[in-house]
Design an enzyme around this catalytic site. Sequence first.
Site, mmCIF file in Angstrom:
data_model
loop_
_atom_site.group_PDB
_atom_site.id
_atom_site.type_symbol
_atom_site.label_atom_id
_atom_site.label_comp_id
_atom_site.label_asym_id
_atom_site.label_seq_id
_atom_site.Cartn_x
_atom_site.Cartn_y
_atom_site.Cartn_z
ATOM 1 N N HIS A 37 3.416 3.707 -8.923
ATOM 2 C CA HIS A 37 2.603 4.675 -9.664
ATOM 3 C C HIS A 37 3.341 5.571 -10.652
ATOM 4 C CE1 HIS A 37 -0.818 3.566 -7.277
ATOM 5 N NE2 HIS A 37 -0.129 3.783 -6.168
ATOM 6 N N HIS A 137 1.356 8.190 -1.220
ATOM 7 C CA HIS A 137 0.156 7.393 -1.483
ATOM 8 C C HIS A 137 -0.655 8.058 -2.583
ATOM 9 C CE1 HIS A 137 -3.300 4.808 -0.795
ATOM 10 N NE2 HIS A 137 -4.051 5.890 -0.740
#
Length: 147
Positions: A37, A137
């Site tokens: 990410h 996450h």
Amino acid sequence: MVILLGPLLLVFMLGLGLAPLSLAKDEDRYTHFLTQHYDAKPKGRDGRYCESIMKQRGLTRPCKEVNTFIHGTRNDIKAICNDKNGEPYNNFRRSKSPFQITTCKHKGGSNRPPCGYRATAGFRTIAVACENGLPVHFDESFIITSQ
């Protein structure tokens, strides 16, 4: 009394030995989060960008349906995990300030490479799960666009 302290001491020593393993696991999850990410300085933010970075990061076997890349500094992203730039949001931490992001969506068809992606660039607050002060996450479902 000495007999009772022996097992207690053993449990304590084992606990000390496992703490570094737990921290190492968090570091691994943080590294995985960054791989999936984080892209500090994207080169273009179009479909070609998505196809290139998704392949580079190993997210195309099979083709990942949706993935968002955060463009900022690692410290700014880590700050979401504390009160400097984050606040509680359900089981996550929500950023107080928006981040520049690129969301890559699979165009459909086969989930085998080569994978085609559409890019959507924007600014938005993001939500992450944190462990020991590190983001581990990214919540793809959390979407609130900034004004």
